[in-house]
Design a protein around this motif. Structure first.
Motif, PDB file in Angstrom:
ATOM      1  N   GLU A 218     -17.193  19.748   5.031  1.00 14.22           N
ATOM      2  CA  GLU A 218     -16.508  18.703   4.283  1.00 14.22           C
ATOM      3  C   GLU A 218     -15.077  19.111   3.926  1.00 14.22           C
ATOM      4  O   GLU A 218     -14.197  18.262   3.792  1.00 14.22           O
ATOM      5  CB  GLU A 218     -17.297  18.392   3.003  1.00 14.22           C
ATOM      6  CG  GLU A 218     -18.627  17.686   3.280  1.00 14.22           C
ATOM      7  CD  GLU A 218     -19.457  17.524   2.016  1.00 14.22           C
ATOM      8  OE1 GLU A 218     -19.045  18.070   0.963  1.00 14.22           O
ATOM      9  OE2 GLU A 218     -20.523  16.870   2.082  1.00 14.22           O
ATOM     10  N   ARG A 219     -14.855  20.416   3.791  1.00 15.94           N
ATOM     11  CA  ARG A 219     -13.517  20.906   3.410  1.00 15.94           C
ATOM     12  C   ARG A 219     -12.623  21.174   4.617  1.00 15.94           C
ATOM     13  O   ARG A 219     -11.408  21.070   4.518  1.00 15.94           O
ATOM     14  CB  ARG A 219     -13.638  22.203   2.589  1.00 15.94           C
ATOM     15  CG  ARG A 219     -14.267  22.048   1.224  1.00 15.94           C
ATOM     16  CD  ARG A 219     -13.986  23.275   0.362  1.00 15.94           C
ATOM     17  NE  ARG A 219     -14.431  24.502   1.019  1.00 15.94           N
ATOM     18  CZ  ARG A 219     -15.625  25.047   0.876  1.00 15.94           C
ATOM     19  NH1 ARG A 219     -16.520  24.457   0.080  1.00 15.94           N
ATOM     20  NH2 ARG A 219     -15.935  26.157   1.482  1.00 15.94           N
ATOM     21  N   VAL A 220     -13.238  21.532   5.744  1.00 14.78           N
ATOM     22  CA  VAL A 220     -12.466  21.968   6.912  1.00 14.78           C
ATOM     23  C   VAL A 220     -12.607  20.949   8.045  1.00 14.78           C
ATOM     24  O   VAL A 220     -13.711  20.484   8.344  1.00 14.78           O
ATOM     25  CB  VAL A 220     -12.938  23.359   7.396  1.00 14.78           C
ATOM     26  CG1 VAL A 220     -12.153  23.802   8.619  1.00 14.78           C
ATOM     27  CG2 VAL A 220     -12.814  24.375   6.268  1.00 14.78           C
ATOM     28  N   ASP A 221     -11.498  20.611   8.661  1.00 11.00           N
ATOM     29  CA  ASP A 221     -11.503  19.690   9.801  1.00 11.00           C
ATOM     30  C   ASP A 221     -11.920  20.449  11.067  1.00 11.00           C
ATOM     31  O   ASP A 221     -11.182  21.311  11.570  1.00 11.00           O
ATOM     32  CB  ASP A 221     -10.105  19.081   9.987  1.00 11.00           C
ATOM     33  CG  ASP A 221     -10.071  18.071  11.127  1.00 11.00           C
ATOM     34  OD1 ASP A 221     -11.151  17.698  11.636  1.00 11.00           O
ATOM     35  OD2 ASP A 221      -8.958  17.657  11.510  1.00 11.00           O
ATOM     36  N   LEU A 222     -13.092  20.134  11.600  1.00 13.30           N
ATOM     37  CA  LEU A 222     -13.619  20.822  12.769  1.00 13.30           C
ATOM     38  C   LEU A 222     -13.474  20.003  14.048  1.00 13.30           C
ATOM     39  O   LEU A 222     -14.088  20.321  15.066  1.00 13.30           O
ATOM     40  CB  LEU A 222     -15.106  21.153  12.557  1.00 13.30           C
ATOM     41  CG  LEU A 222     -15.433  22.070  11.368  1.00 13.30           C
ATOM     42  CD1 LEU A 222     -16.940  22.231  11.236  1.00 13.30           C
ATOM     43  CD2 LEU A 222     -14.764  23.425  11.533  1.00 13.30           C
ATOM     44  N   SER A 223     -12.659  18.957  13.990  1.00 10.73           N
ATOM     45  CA  SER A 223     -12.538  18.072  15.151  1.00 10.73           C
ATOM     46  C   SER A 223     -12.026  18.808  16.383  1.00 10.73           C
ATOM     47  O   SER A 223     -12.445  18.534  17.518  1.00 10.73           O
ATOM     48  CB  SER A 223     -11.619  16.891  14.828  1.00 10.73           C
ATOM     49  OG  SER A 223     -10.338  17.345  14.414  1.00 10.73           O
ATOM     50  N   LEU A 224     -11.109  19.763  16.194  1.00  8.70           N
ATOM     51  CA  LEU A 224     -10.575  20.522  17.325  1.00  8.70           C
ATOM     52  C   LEU A 224     -11.692  21.298  18.023  1.00  8.70           C
ATOM     53  O   LEU A 224     -11.759  21.344  19.262  1.00  8.70           O
ATOM     54  CB  LEU A 224      -9.489  21.482  16.836  1.00  8.70           C
ATOM     55  CG  LEU A 224      -8.904  22.426  17.907  1.00  8.70           C
ATOM     56  CD1 LEU A 224      -8.201  21.626  18.993  1.00  8.70           C
ATOM     57  CD2 LEU A 224      -7.936  23.423  17.260  1.00  8.70           C
ATOM     58  N   PHE A 225     -12.573  21.902  17.240  1.00  7.92           N
ATOM     59  CA  PHE A 225     -13.668  22.675  17.819  1.00  7.92           C
ATOM     60  C   PHE A 225     -14.660  21.768  18.541  1.00  7.92           C
ATOM     61  O   PHE A 225     -15.212  22.136  19.578  1.00  7.92           O
ATOM     62  CB  PHE A 225     -14.383  23.474  16.716  1.00  7.92           C
ATOM     63  CG  PHE A 225     -13.498  24.485  16.040  1.00  7.92           C
ATOM     64  CD1 PHE A 225     -13.241  25.703  16.633  1.00  7.92           C
ATOM     65  CD2 PHE A 225     -12.934  24.206  14.806  1.00  7.92           C
ATOM     66  CE1 PHE A 225     -12.429  26.645  16.013  1.00  7.92           C
ATOM     67  CE2 PHE A 225     -12.124  25.133  14.177  1.00  7.92           C
ATOM     68  CZ  PHE A 225     -11.855  26.351  14.779  1.00  7.92           C
ATOM     69  N   LYS A 226     -14.884  20.579  17.987  1.00  2.64           N
ATOM     70  CA  LYS A 226     -15.831  19.654  18.606  1.00  2.64           C
ATOM     71  C   LYS A 226     -15.296  19.119  19.933  1.00  2.64           C
ATOM     72  O   LYS A 226     -16.050  18.960  20.895  1.00  2.64           O
ATOM     73  CB  LYS A 226     -16.123  18.487  17.643  1.00  2.64           C
ATOM     74  CG  LYS A 226     -16.903  18.886  16.401  1.00  2.64           C
ATOM     75  CD  LYS A 226     -17.139  17.688  15.493  1.00  2.64           C
ATOM     76  CE  LYS A 226     -17.885  18.081  14.232  1.00  2.64           C
ATOM     77  NZ  LYS A 226     -18.094  16.921  13.328  1.00  2.64           N
ATOM     78  N   ARG A 227     -13.965  18.856  19.993  1.00  5.67           N
ATOM     79  CA  ARG A 227     -13.376  18.313  21.219  1.00  5.67           C
ATOM     80  C   ARG A 227     -13.381  19.348  22.348  1.00  5.67           C
ATOM     81  O   ARG A 227     -13.468  18.998  23.519  1.00  5.67           O
ATOM     82  CB  ARG A 227     -11.943  17.840  20.958  1.00  5.67           C
ATOM     83  CG  ARG A 227     -11.853  16.563  20.135  1.00  5.67           C
ATOM     84  CD  ARG A 227     -10.470  15.936  20.286  1.00  5.67           C
ATOM     85  NE  ARG A 227      -9.400  16.858  19.916  1.00  5.67           N
ATOM     86  CZ  ARG A 227      -8.898  16.953  18.681  1.00  5.67           C
ATOM     87  NH1 ARG A 227      -9.387  16.184  17.716  1.00  5.67           N
ATOM     88  NH2 ARG A 227      -7.923  17.792  18.411  1.00  5.67           N
ATOM     89  N   HIS A 228     -13.273  20.606  21.982  1.00  2.71           N
ATOM     90  CA  HIS A 228     -13.218  21.669  22.996  1.00  2.71           C
ATOM     91  C   HIS A 228     -14.341  22.681  22.728  1.00  2.71           C
ATOM     92  O   HIS A 228     -14.100  23.891  22.732  1.00  2.71           O
ATOM     93  CB  HIS A 228     -11.854  22.360  22.960  1.00  2.71           C
ATOM     94  CG  HIS A 228     -10.692  21.412  23.077  1.00  2.71           C
ATOM     95  ND1 HIS A 228     -10.329  20.819  24.273  1.00  2.71           N
ATOM     96  CD2 HIS A 228      -9.840  20.947  22.141  1.00  2.71           C
ATOM     97  CE1 HIS A 228      -9.280  20.038  24.072  1.00  2.71           C
ATOM     98  NE2 HIS A 228      -8.955  20.094  22.789  1.00  2.71           N
ATOM     99  N   SER A 229     -15.530  22.173  22.525  1.00  5.12           N
ATOM    100  CA  SER A 229     -16.641  23.040  22.115  1.00  5.12           C
ATOM    101  C   SER A 229     -16.977  24.093  23.167  1.00  5.12           C
ATOM    102  O   SER A 229     -17.296  25.238  22.829  1.00  5.12           O
ATOM    103  CB  SER A 229     -17.879  22.196  21.810  1.00  5.12           C
ATOM    104  OG  SER A 229     -18.262  21.435  22.942  1.00  5.12           O
ATOM    105  N   ALA A 230     -16.896  23.728  24.461  1.00  7.29           N
ATOM    106  CA  ALA A 230     -17.219  24.697  25.518  1.00  7.29           C
ATOM    107  C   ALA A 230     -16.241  25.866  25.506  1.00  7.29           C
ATOM    108  O   ALA A 230     -16.641  27.038  25.627  1.00  7.29           O
ATOM    109  CB  ALA A 230     -17.213  24.010  26.882  1.00  7.29           C
TER     110      ALA A 230
END
Length: 263
Positions: free
Chosen positions: A130-142
């Motif tokens: 909830e505090r950290v934006d993890l969208s970058l990790f999700k888009r490039h998860s591999a």
């Protein structure tokens, strides 16, 4: 003879339990017990622990997979890079003084255990997301899985740790896996890292196969019991159990580092 069998069985069983709950390396349990009680040489104890790791991780991964808690395709980038890291770390380990790393690792695990006992790991993971934006990790998860796997593999190969705890935490906190899938996928990856380490160790520093077989039998039982419990437990209950496991593991690792140099 009987004492040796019992110690190997108990050590393997304990290793299986911590592997099944948090994906921890068998070394944290097997190595101190074999050295302090059976007076094994360190290289022999490490070899036995690596062989035990393979069986513990395989049984735990199979049990988690039966309950749908292993992401096979998503684990491939991390597994392949982790194995590469283990090989590179093994080559570099002879040049790195790692005697003090075990104690630092034990204290870190102990502090995490205390933290997770105060607030279960699943709730801490939720608050972190909830505090950290993890969208970058999700888009490039591999790509991130591969990079994290390489880093964990280097750590494993260098200091002899299994890296399962680190993999579980990264999958849970960074790559946004559910807690069951984080542990289940991490133990699957550990099968490959432990096997790579065991083969490499066995080629250059042979260890007693009979002790490894006995410890592996105990480890298979412990891993099955722990993984079955974890697979069926709620996220809340599993979060609390993981906190307790980190706490116990931190104590074992820290005490082991204090005792082994004088053993």
């Amino acid at each position: 003879m009987i004492t040796g069998i019992l110690v190997a069985l108990v050590a393997g069983w304990g290793a299986g339990v911590v592997t099944g709950i948090i994906g921890a390396s068998a070394a944290t349990v097997v190595v101190p017990m074999l050295i302090t009680i059976l007076h094994f040489e360190a290289y022999q104890a490490i070899g036995v622990s690596l062989a035990t790791d393979v069986i513990c991780s395989a049984v735990a991964a199979y049990t988690y997979a039966r309950h749908g808690h292993v992401k096979f395709r998503a684990s491939l980038p991390m597994a392949s890079c982790a194995v590469t890291g283990v090989l590179l770390g093994s080559l570099a380990s002879r040049y790195i003084p790692s005697a003090s790393l075990g104690g630092a690792t034990g204290i870190l695990i102990l502090l995490m255990g205390i933290s997770f006992m105060r607030k279960p790991i699943n709730l801490r993971a939720q608050a972190f997301k909830e505090r950290v934006d993890l969208s970058l990790f999700k888009r490039h998860s591999a790509a991130w899985s591969a990079l994290c796997g390489l880093g964990i593999g280097l750590m494993c190969g260098t200091v002899g740790a299994g890296g399962g705890e680190a993999m579980s935490l990264i999958l849970l906190f960074v790559l946004d896996y559910p807690i069951h899938s984080a542990v289940g996928t991490s133990v699957l990856i550990m099968v490959f890292t432990a096997f790579t380490g065991a083969v490499g160790h066995g080629l250059y520093a042979p260890f007693p196969a009979s002790t490894a077989l006995i410890a592996a039998c105990g480890g298979a039982i412990g891993a099955w019991m722990a993984a079955r419990f974890a697979s069926l437990a709620s996220e809340e209950k599993l979060g609390k159990v993981i906190g307790a496991a980190f706490l116990v593991l931190g104590i074992i690792t820290t005490v082991g580092e204090l005792v082994l140099p004088h053993a």
